[in-house]
Design an enzyme around this catalytic site. Structure first.
Site, PDB file in Angstrom:
ATOM      1  CE  LYS A  47      61.824 -30.822 -33.588  1.00 33.00           C
ATOM      2  NZ  LYS A  47      62.854 -31.077 -34.440  1.00 33.00           N
ATOM      3  CG  ASN A  80      73.619 -14.063 -41.520  1.00 32.65           C
ATOM      4  OD1 ASN A  80      73.598 -14.676 -42.835  1.00 32.65           O
ATOM      5  ND2 ASN A  80      73.864 -14.293 -40.635  1.00 32.65           N
ATOM      6  N   GLY A  81      76.034 -12.212 -39.383  1.00 27.96           N
ATOM      7  CA  GLY A  81      77.195 -12.511 -38.934  1.00 27.96           C
ATOM      8  C   GLY A  81      77.494 -11.992 -37.839  1.00 27.96           C
ATOM      9  CB  CYS A  90      70.821 -11.625 -40.417  1.00 28.52           C
ATOM     10  SG  CYS A  90      70.557 -11.077 -38.047  1.00 28.52           S
ATOM     11  CE  LYS A 118      64.836 -25.280 -40.602  1.00 26.74           C
ATOM     12  NZ  LYS A 118      64.316 -25.943 -40.041  1.00 26.74           N
ATOM     13  CG  HIS A 168      70.942 -44.154 -12.711  1.00 25.00           C
ATOM     14  ND1 HIS A 168      71.946 -44.398 -11.942  1.00 25.00           N
ATOM     15  CD2 HIS A 168      70.953 -45.471 -13.348  1.00 25.00           C
ATOM     16  CE1 HIS A 168      71.672 -46.265 -11.978  1.00 25.00           C
ATOM     17  NE2 HIS A 168      70.886 -46.102 -12.857  1.00 25.00           N
ATOM     18  CD  GLU A 219      63.310 -27.374 -31.494  1.00 25.42           C
ATOM     19  OE1 GLU A 219      64.517 -26.746 -31.873  1.00 25.42           O
ATOM     20  OE2 GLU A 219      62.694 -28.485 -32.488  1.00 25.42           O
ATOM     21  CD1 TRP A 253      67.007 -15.461 -33.445  1.00 27.80           C
ATOM     22  CD2 TRP A 253      69.054 -15.066 -33.066  1.00 27.80           C
ATOM     23  NE1 TRP A 253      67.376 -16.137 -32.530  1.00 27.80           N
ATOM     24  CE2 TRP A 253      68.444 -16.065 -32.897  1.00 27.80           C
ATOM     25  CE3 TRP A 253      70.368 -14.973 -32.713  1.00 27.80           C
ATOM     26  CZ2 TRP A 253      69.499 -16.546 -31.756  1.00 27.80           C
ATOM     27  CZ3 TRP A 253      70.692 -15.060 -31.859  1.00 27.80           C
ATOM     28  CH2 TRP A 253      70.177 -15.507 -30.998  1.00 27.80           C
ATOM     29  NE  ARG A 297      69.468 -16.651 -43.286  1.00 28.77           N
ATOM     30  CZ  ARG A 297      70.696 -17.939 -43.399  1.00 28.77           C
ATOM     31  NH1 ARG A 297      70.105 -18.715 -43.991  1.00 28.77           N
ATOM     32  NH2 ARG A 297      71.598 -17.693 -42.992  1.00 28.77           N
ATOM     33  CD  GLU A 351      63.793 -33.784 -33.950  1.00 29.05           C
ATOM     34  OE1 GLU A 351      65.735 -33.890 -32.338  1.00 29.05           O
ATOM     35  OE2 GLU A 351      63.604 -34.171 -34.051  1.00 29.05           O
TER      36      GLU A 351
HETATM   37  C1  G6P Z   1      69.177 -24.714 -35.392  1.00 34.61           C
HETATM   38  C2  G6P Z   1      67.629 -24.970 -35.956  1.00 34.61           C
HETATM   39  C3  G6P Z   1      67.768 -26.969 -35.535  1.00 34.61           C
HETATM   40  C4  G6P Z   1      68.723 -27.249 -36.265  1.00 34.61           C
HETATM   41  C5  G6P Z   1      70.117 -26.985 -35.936  1.00 34.61           C
HETATM   42  C6  G6P Z   1      71.338 -27.327 -36.438  1.00 34.61           C
HETATM   43  O1  G6P Z   1      69.444 -24.898 -33.938  1.00 34.61           O
HETATM   44  O2  G6P Z   1      66.451 -24.384 -35.128  1.00 34.61           O
HETATM   45  O3  G6P Z   1      66.655 -27.102 -35.930  1.00 34.61           O
HETATM   46  O4  G6P Z   1      68.851 -28.778 -35.783  1.00 34.61           O
HETATM   47  O5  G6P Z   1      70.162 -25.918 -35.942  1.00 34.61           O
HETATM   48  O6  G6P Z   1      70.902 -26.820 -37.795  1.00 34.61           O
HETATM   49  P1  G6P Z   1      71.150 -27.537 -39.360  1.00 34.61           P
HETATM   50  O7  G6P Z   1      71.365 -26.736 -40.382  1.00 34.61           O
HETATM   51  O8  G6P Z   1      73.448 -28.111 -39.231  1.00 34.61           O
HETATM   52  O9  G6P Z   1      70.896 -28.979 -39.112  1.00 34.61           O
END
Ligand code: G6P
Length: 610
Positions: free
Chosen positions: A487, A100-101, A2, A605, A506, A490, A74, A27, A483
């Site tokens: 993307k 937040n937490g 959050c 994020k 496999h 996501e 969140w 966030r 990756e």
């Molecule tokens: C979340 C974000 C990702 C990020 C991951 C790790 O899942 O949505 O984009 O890669 O956390 O975050 P960090 O800040 O530890 O790289």
């Protein structure tokens, strides 16, 4: 997960809070709220949805006060409702609190307070904190003491901002396990979950330590540690500026951040290559005996940072004689992995606040490993807890889907790999110099790919309506396939699986049919022919093939439908170029599908809870 902001000063608090909430909205973005102290007392406004929805409601209320707190949520405990949105207040309406937490013992505390006749209105763990605070404050002489006692009763992680209707000149903050930074202006002060909310107002910040309580007033801050002793914390100067966190005319932060990758590459290299040699002496105070004492390198991360680590694993294996282990933090922290003093443990985290990565670091450190953080956020919890830090110089990343920090992480990890290889003499000086020179050329090559956006968009248009994708790569492009698929998932919500190309037979080959395109990274490298064979296998199942191919490869067009072209580079460096068209492919597919780009559903994020 959050975002928190707080303000006290001479400006209209509601406006500062809404502006700050927009800046930390990445966030969390399912509901938002604020509390402002006005002549009527504490006025609380909450709304389900985005900060813009809260703004509509707040505008109708004409909140005039100059002191307040705000929150963007969140959801963890309790659904997405106005009642569960923060701020929460105690029964008497004296305190308003944002959090937040996660409070792990909230059910026990709730039961205890119930027995004392307290009624709860929400399903959140947060409401327990404010109700408990009201009780503790009634039994103590002052707020700092009550907050010290409050901390002792709470298990879990929390960053809190609190206003007390009876203290018009200040608000309070508490930090344990979740980030919180104070901003010091002239006749005004702030708090926020991260510095991006403070950038329009001040660059002078104080990062609270674990267990700190702060009283934040117009004239400055007073801080107490977890034992309730008054302490002094350093003021840091932030080297980001506000323009870095603006969209700069781009429709989305994500597109802006993808386009910044050449610049991010250069700034992460800056000052770290001198006369063809990797020079990390400004960052790491490591002598030869220390470097040679490491036999193992553990790299630990989550999400995109984990994929950057997997790319680096191949480079470290190539250039050093260390045993390289890469793991996701949520696994590593619970495994019986031996991280003794012969281990360099590298924690890769854009935010430096990911709960699992922090826990993994604490575990490795307690076992005697030397801990290095690779992070984008100076002053983050991770950066403050490790022995050493290697910073990415990517500037703030606002889009929830990480792009430019993936690039910055790979750059920093490659610098580390080359540095270790040269220092341990497993890489000759001449070879290290040649590789360092290619690193210096790569930002230009990244920009060549960025200049091909129109072609990438057209290819995305052809496939944007598909429901499933298979991504394939080999060697160091396998993590790039992971990756690229991440993307796409996501931001476009298209199902995409990534596999090492050799693994296709496999299992995943069973999924192939004409409507399932296969995206293959097939650069002109030592594994080229092997990957071409995998392409034939997919073609035989009538799948359309999209390839990431090397400029000048005349053979490839005979085998595939569409090609995302990248310039030639050494095999080791292909990931830096190959990821760019995959980011743009996902971006354009998501735009064409009408998806929310910068704030995809259900994601946040930084994942600051386990
Ligand atoms: C979340 C974000 C990702 C990020 C991951 C790790 O899942 O949505 O984009 O890669 O956390 O975050 P960090 O800040 O530890 O790289």
């Amino acid at each position: 997960m959050c975002g928190i902001v707080g303000y006290v000063g001479f400006r209209k608090a509601a406006e500062v809070l809404l502006d700050g909430l927009r800046r930390v909205e990445y966030r969390g973005y399912d509901s938002a709220g604020l509390a402002v102290r006005t002549e009527k007392g504490l006025e609380i406004v909450k709304e389900v949805g985005k900060v813009s929805d809260l703004e509509q409601v707040a505008r109708g209320r004409n909140l005039t006060g100059c002191q307040g707190i705000g929150h963007t949520r969140w959801a963890t405990h309790g659904g997405v409702t106005v009642t569960n949105a923060h701020p929460h207040a105690d029964g008497a309406g004296r305190f308003a609190l944002v959090h937040n937490g996660i409070i792990e013992n909230y059910l026990d505390l709730q039961e205890e307070l119930h027995a004392k006749g307290v009624c709860f209105f929400s399903q959140t763990d947060t409401e327990v904190i404010v109700q408990l605070l009201a009780h503790l404050r009634a039994e103590t002489d002052d707020m700092p003491t009550a907050l010290t006692l409050l901390q002792q009763r709470l298990n879990g992680s929390f960053a809190l901002a609190i206003i007390d209707a009876q203290e018009p000149e200040c608000f309070y903050c508490v930090r344990r396990g979740s980030p919180l930074v104070l901003g010091l202006g002239v006749e005004e002060c702030f708090c926020a979950s991260d510095v991006s909310a403070l950038l329009p107002y001040t660059k002078n910040v104080v990062y609270l330590e674990e267990g700190d309580t702060a009283r934040v007033c117009t004239k400055g801050v007073e801080i107490w540690n977890e034992c309730g002793e008054e302490v002094c914390r350093d003021v840091a100067i932030v080297d980001w500026d506000v323009s870095m966190s603006e969209k700069d005319g781009y429709p989305h932060y994500m597109l802006k951040e993808i386009n910044e990758q050449g610049a991010v590459f250069r700034s992460t290299l800056k000052g770290r290559i001198t006369e063809g040699r990797i020079d990390l002496s400004n960052d790491l105070d490591w002598d030869a005996s220390k470097i040679n004492s490491w036999k193992n390198v553990h790299i630990v991360a989550c999400g995109t940072s984990y994929y950057a680590s997997l790319v680096a694993q191949r480079a470290l294996e190539q250039w050093t004689d260390c045993h390289i282990v890469v793991d996701v933090a949520s696994e590593y922290r619970y495994r019986r992995m031996k991280a003794d003093p012969s281990t360099l443990a590298v924690f890769v985290s854009q935010s430096g606040e990911t709960a699992d990565t922090l826990a993994a670091q604490r575990k490795a450190r307690s076992e005697g490993a030397h801990c290095l953080a690779i992070t984008n956020v100076r002053g983050s919890t991770l950066a403050r807890e490790v022995h050493d830090v290697l910073l990415l110089k990517a500037g703030p990343e606002i889009g929830v889907a990480a792009t430019k920090t993936f690039m910055g992480q790979m750059v920093a990890l490659y610098l580390l790999a080359l540095f270790l290889g040269e220092a341990r003499r497993t890489l000759s000086a001449a070879e290290a110099k040649r590789l360092a020179e290619e690193l210096l050329h790569l930002p230009y090559k990244v920009e060549i790919v960025l200049n091909r956006q129109d072609a990438i968009k057209e290819i995305a248009r052809k496939y944007a309506e598909k429901r499933n994708f298979l991504y394939l790569g080999r060697g160091n492009t396998y993590p790039v396939a992971l990756e690229g698929a991440l993307k796409l998932k996501e931001i476009s919500y298209i199902h995409a699986e990534a596999y090492a190309a050799g693994e296709m037979k496999h299992g995943p080959i069973a999924l192939l049919e004409p409507d399932v395109p296969v995206l293959v990274i097939v650069p002109r490298n030592s594994l080229y022919e092997k990957t071409l064979s995998n392409i034939q296998e997919a073609k035989a199942r009538h799948s359309a093939i999209i390839a990431v191919g090397t400029d000048g490869d005349a053979l490839l067009p005979h085998h595939v439908e569409d090609i995302l072209w990248i310039p030639w580079t050494d095999e080791e460096f292909v990931p830096f170029l190959a990821v760019v068209p995959l980011q743009l492919f996902a971006y354009h597919a998501a735009v064409l599908r009408g998806c929310e780009i910068d704030q995809p559903r259900n994601l946040a994020k930084s994942v600051t809870v386990e």
